[in-house]
Design a protein around this motif. Structure first.
Motif, PDB file in Angstrom:
ATOM      1  N   ASP A   1      35.282  49.684  12.565  1.00 22.46           N
ATOM      2  CA  ASP A   1      36.347  49.550  13.572  1.00 22.46           C
ATOM      3  C   ASP A   1      35.757  49.597  14.974  1.00 22.46           C
ATOM      4  OD1 ASP A   1      38.745  49.306  14.720  1.00 22.46           O
ATOM      5  OD2 ASP A   1      39.594  51.170  13.964  1.00 22.46           O
ATOM      6  N   SER A   2      36.254  48.713  15.822  1.00 28.08           N
ATOM      7  CA  SER A   2      35.694  48.661  17.168  1.00 28.08           C
ATOM      8  C   SER A   2      36.554  49.407  18.185  1.00 28.08           C
ATOM      9  CB  SER A   2      35.543  47.208  17.595  1.00 28.08           C
ATOM     10  OG  SER A   2      36.814  46.590  17.547  1.00 28.08           O
ATOM     11  N   TYR A   3      37.675  49.964  17.703  1.00 29.15           N
ATOM     12  CA  TYR A   3      38.592  50.713  18.572  1.00 29.15           C
ATOM     13  C   TYR A   3      39.150  49.891  19.723  1.00 29.15           C
ATOM     14  CZ  TYR A   3      36.628  54.471  15.879  1.00 29.15           C
ATOM     15  OH  TYR A   3      36.223  55.256  14.840  1.00 29.15           O
ATOM     16  N   LEU A   4      39.274  48.590  19.482  1.00 29.56           N
ATOM     17  CA  LEU A   4      39.852  47.750  20.522  1.00 29.56           C
ATOM     18  C   LEU A   4      41.349  47.614  20.298  1.00 29.56           C
ATOM     19  CD1 LEU A   4      37.109  45.000  20.650  1.00 29.56           C
ATOM     20  CD2 LEU A   4      37.721  46.541  22.530  1.00 29.56           C
ATOM     21  N   ASN A   5      42.090  47.611  21.389  1.00 28.39           N
ATOM     22  CA  ASN A   5      43.521  47.364  21.326  1.00 28.39           C
ATOM     23  C   ASN A   5      43.749  45.879  21.631  1.00 28.39           C
ATOM     24  OD1 ASN A   5      46.190  46.959  21.985  1.00 28.39           O
ATOM     25  ND2 ASN A   5      46.392  48.873  23.127  1.00 28.39           N
ATOM     26  N   PRO A   6      44.227  45.132  20.613  1.00 21.08           N
ATOM     27  CA  PRO A   6      44.325  43.680  20.779  1.00 21.08           C
ATOM     28  C   PRO A   6      45.313  43.245  21.867  1.00 21.08           C
ATOM     29  CG  PRO A   6      45.403  44.390  18.746  1.00 21.08           C
ATOM     30  CD  PRO A   6      44.698  45.591  19.297  1.00 21.08           C
ATOM     31  N   ASN A   7      46.131  44.182  22.331  1.00 16.84           N
ATOM     32  CA  ASN A   7      47.105  43.809  23.377  1.00 16.84           C
ATOM     33  C   ASN A   7      46.477  43.651  24.760  1.00 16.84           C
ATOM     34  OD1 ASN A   7      49.281  43.865  21.583  1.00 16.84           O
ATOM     35  ND2 ASN A   7      49.380  46.100  21.776  1.00 16.84           N
ATOM     36  N   TYR A   8      45.283  44.161  24.919  1.00 18.23           N
ATOM     37  CA  TYR A   8      44.628  44.033  26.225  1.00 18.23           C
ATOM     38  C   TYR A   8      43.742  42.795  26.253  1.00 18.23           C
ATOM     39  CZ  TYR A   8      45.979  48.857  27.353  1.00 18.23           C
ATOM     40  OH  TYR A   8      46.667  50.006  27.630  1.00 18.23           O
ATOM     41  N   THR A   9      44.245  41.749  26.887  1.00 17.73           N
ATOM     42  CA  THR A   9      43.486  40.497  26.921  1.00 17.73           C
ATOM     43  C   THR A   9      43.325  40.014  28.366  1.00 17.73           C
ATOM     44  OG1 THR A   9      45.478  39.156  26.755  1.00 17.73           O
ATOM     45  CG2 THR A   9      44.435  39.811  24.680  1.00 17.73           C
ATOM     46  N   PHE A  10      42.468  39.017  28.537  1.00 17.74           N
ATOM     47  CA  PHE A  10      42.353  38.381  29.853  1.00 17.74           C
ATOM     48  C   PHE A  10      43.645  37.649  30.188  1.00 17.74           C
ATOM     49  CE2 PHE A  10      37.704  38.733  29.195  1.00 17.74           C
ATOM     50  CZ  PHE A  10      37.387  39.328  30.404  1.00 17.74           C
ATOM     51  N   ASP A  11      44.271  37.074  29.135  1.00 11.50           N
ATOM     52  CA  ASP A  11      45.495  36.300  29.363  1.00 11.50           C
ATOM     53  C   ASP A  11      46.579  37.111  30.037  1.00 11.50           C
ATOM     54  OD1 ASP A  11      44.655  33.926  28.486  1.00 11.50           O
ATOM     55  OD2 ASP A  11      45.445  34.123  26.434  1.00 11.50           O
ATOM     56  N   ASN A  12      46.713  38.375  29.617  1.00 12.27           N
ATOM     57  CA  ASN A  12      47.788  39.144  30.255  1.00 12.27           C
ATOM     58  C   ASN A  12      47.276  40.125  31.316  1.00 12.27           C
ATOM     59  OD1 ASN A  12      46.852  41.255  28.696  1.00 12.27           O
ATOM     60  ND2 ASN A  12      48.450  41.062  27.134  1.00 12.27           N
ATOM     61  N   PHE A  13      46.084  39.883  31.781  1.00  9.93           N
ATOM     62  CA  PHE A  13      45.575  40.646  32.927  1.00  9.93           C
ATOM     63  C   PHE A  13      45.774  39.781  34.172  1.00  9.93           C
ATOM     64  CE2 PHE A  13      42.306  42.335  35.811  1.00  9.93           C
ATOM     65  CZ  PHE A  13      42.551  43.701  35.706  1.00  9.93           C
ATOM     66  N   VAL A  14      46.742  40.153  34.970  1.00  6.01           N
ATOM     67  CA  VAL A  14      47.098  39.322  36.125  1.00  6.01           C
ATOM     68  C   VAL A  14      46.022  39.410  37.203  1.00  6.01           C
ATOM     69  CG1 VAL A  14      48.781  38.994  37.982  1.00  6.01           C
ATOM     70  CG2 VAL A  14      49.553  39.555  35.651  1.00  6.01           C
ATOM     71  N   GLU A  15      45.618  38.250  37.668  1.00  8.21           N
ATOM     72  CA  GLU A  15      44.568  38.199  38.676  1.00  8.21           C
ATOM     73  C   GLU A  15      45.160  38.278  40.077  1.00  8.21           C
ATOM     74  OE1 GLU A  15      42.034  34.835  38.126  1.00  8.21           O
ATOM     75  OE2 GLU A  15      41.037  35.135  40.056  1.00  8.21           O
ATOM     76  N   GLY A  16      44.470  38.996  40.964  1.00 11.94           N
ATOM     77  CA  GLY A  16      44.885  39.071  42.363  1.00 11.94           C
ATOM     78  C   GLY A  16      43.682  39.429  43.205  1.00 11.94           C
ATOM     79  N   ASP A  17      43.874  39.487  44.523  1.00 11.96           N
ATOM     80  CA  ASP A  17      42.750  39.856  45.392  1.00 11.96           C
ATOM     81  C   ASP A  17      42.178  41.212  45.009  1.00 11.96           C
ATOM     82  OD1 ASP A  17      42.980  37.553  46.800  1.00 11.96           O
ATOM     83  OD2 ASP A  17      44.154  38.427  48.440  1.00 11.96           O
ATOM     84  N   CYS A  18      43.062  42.079  44.502  1.00 15.11           N
ATOM     85  CA  CYS A  18      42.673  43.452  44.188  1.00 15.11           C
ATOM     86  C   CYS A  18      41.674  43.538  43.030  1.00 15.11           C
ATOM     87  CB  CYS A  18      43.918  44.249  43.839  1.00 15.11           C
ATOM     88  SG  CYS A  18      44.904  43.464  42.539  1.00 15.11           S
ATOM     89  N   ASN A  19      41.590  42.508  42.219  1.00 20.08           N
ATOM     90  CA  ASN A  19      40.741  42.614  41.019  1.00 20.08           C
ATOM     91  C   ASN A  19      39.887  41.366  40.751  1.00 20.08           C
ATOM     92  OD1 ASN A  19      42.374  40.634  39.728  1.00 20.08           O
ATOM     93  ND2 ASN A  19      43.793  42.195  39.013  1.00 20.08           N
ATOM     94  N   ARG A  20      39.865  40.452  41.716  1.00 18.60           N
ATOM     95  CA  ARG A  20      39.257  39.149  41.450  1.00 18.60           C
ATOM     96  C   ARG A  20      37.786  39.234  41.030  1.00 18.60           C
ATOM     97  NH1 ARG A  20      42.248  35.190  42.760  1.00 18.60           N
ATOM     98  NH2 ARG A  20      43.068  36.183  44.614  1.00 18.60           N
ATOM     99  N   LEU A  21      37.002  39.995  41.785  1.00 19.99           N
ATOM    100  CA  LEU A  21      35.571  40.075  41.473  1.00 19.99           C
ATOM    101  C   LEU A  21      35.349  40.745  40.113  1.00 19.99           C
ATOM    102  CD1 LEU A  21      32.546  39.815  42.210  1.00 19.99           C
ATOM    103  CD2 LEU A  21      32.721  42.100  43.238  1.00 19.99           C
ATOM    104  N   ALA A  22      36.047  41.858  39.906  1.00 22.95           N
ATOM    105  CA  ALA A  22      35.872  42.601  38.653  1.00 22.95           C
ATOM    106  C   ALA A  22      36.257  41.728  37.459  1.00 22.95           C
ATOM    107  CB  ALA A  22      36.719  43.874  38.679  1.00 22.95           C
TER     108      ALA A  22
END
Ligand code: ADP
Ligand code: MG
Length: 340
Positions: A1-22
């Motif tokens: 088990d990799s202990y990953l939560n499949p609900n956390y994806t790039f698709d639902n991570f909203v991009e903005g100035d606050c997180n663009r580089l990261a």
């Protein structure tokens, strides 16, 4: 088990100035683990700003790609307790062997390693082994590496080998986009004015924003009501009371209407009468002093005024406090009321 939560994806991570580089760095690492110079990748930022979400998205992205890479997500607390157990059970070598076969190690909240010398020493060896053999390491921390106290210098210097990127508090547009995404995911309809109201009222972190959304949805379904502005205001007011959060514009407006005997509608309205303008300016001044809201959001709560009007109000009250005893007393009283 990799202990990953499949609900956390790039698709639902909203991009903005606050997180663009990261986000971009995270995506680069996920696409080419161990290959870019972003090794280790260190994401830091305050509570509820999306660190766990982002690094889990990296893990999920890699896990879903072909190639059978061994991805592991672990919190630093869990890593520490596994290490302690390994010592107790005389299985330190197994513990080390396990971690040394990982292709992509994601370790969350490394500030928890602070002061834990033995755990750090072991992590140092694992880190070196993985890094030397071209495996990817991703870490998060609630502060930049230079501010991590109680972490050995040799480990700290390795934290800085790759790329360090921060997550900041989301700006208004990003907050609106995050709410919209959430609303979309829930398959519900909410008027834009409600979304705008929420985004203007909660500007601390995304977790808090989500908390309010959840309460709002619960309220709506319990009372079988539609989600309108009124319900949003009530929900927010109750939450604020429950958690004794900071002062809100609504509570400031309430205090001002009582103190100056004016109506809420006047404070938000267009009247240029001095007996209205002054209380309105004092209210905006208090909002600046007592909340974290931006000038833009303060203006929004006072009938959609723009930020230059808010600046002018704050300046006026500042000037008056030097010259007008009545006003300086009033402001001091009001401030004291909120600060006790
Ligand atoms: P942290 O680990 O920094 O404390 P989390 O990753 O747990 O924060 O994020 C808190 C919540 O906010 C999570 O539910 C996460 O999905 C959400 N969240 C944070 N940033 C974003 C974003 N940019 N887009 C969508 N959701 C976000
Ligand atoms: Mg986290």
């Amino acid at each position: 088990d990799s202990y990953l939560n499949p609900n956390y994806t790039f698709d639902n991570f909203v991009e903005g100035d606050c997180n663009r580089l990261a986000r971009a760095a995270g995506f680069a690492v996920a696409s080419k683990p161990g290959v870019t110079s972003f090794n280790p990748l260190m994401i830091y930022g305050g509570v509820g700003l999306g660190k766990t979400h982002l690094v889990q998205a990296i893990g999920n992205f890699m896990k879903n790609k072909a190639g059978g890479k061994f991805v592991l997500y672990v919190s630093s607390e869990k890593f520490t307790s596994q290490f302690i157990n390994a010592i107790k059970n005389n299985s330190l070598q197994d513990f080390m062997n396990f971690y040394m076969q990982i292709d992509i190690l994601i370790i969350d909240d490394v500030q928890f390693l602070s002061g834990k010398e033995k755990t750090q020493e072991t992590f140092f060896h694992i880190f070196n082994h993985l890094h030397q053999s071209g495996r990817q390491i991703v870490m998060t921390s609630d502060r930049p590496p230079r501010e991590l106290e109680g972490v050995e210098d040799r480990l700290l210097s390795r934290f800085k080998w790759g790329l360090t990127a921060d997550l900041q508090t989301p700006d208004l547009e990003t907050r609106i986009a995050i709410i919209q995404k959430k609303v979309q995911a829930e398959g519900i309809q909410i008027a834009y004015e409600v979304i705008e109201y929420l985004a203007h009222s909660i500007d601390t972190n995304v977790r808090e924003l989500e908390g309010v959304m959840i309460s709002l949805l619960a309220q709506a379904s319990l009372t079988r009501r539609e989600i309108d502005l009124e319900l949003a205001k009530t929900t927010l007011r109750h939450l604020v009371k429950d958690s004794e959060r900071e002062v809100t514009v609504d509570t400031i407006i309430e205090a001002i209407t009582e103190y100056y005997k004016v109506r809420t509608a006047d404070l938000k309205g267009k009247s240029r009468l001095r007996e209205i303008v002054l209380p309105r300016q004092v209210a905006m001044y208090l909002a600046k002093e007592l909340t974290n809201l931006s000038l833009k959001s303060i203006g929004y709560h006072f009938g959609g005024r723009d930020h230059s009007t808010v600046i002018h109000a704050i300046q006026t009250v500042n000037d008056l406090m030097d010259t007008d005893k009545e006003i300086s007393t009033a402001v001091a009283k009001l401030l004291k009321m909120f600060r006790k």
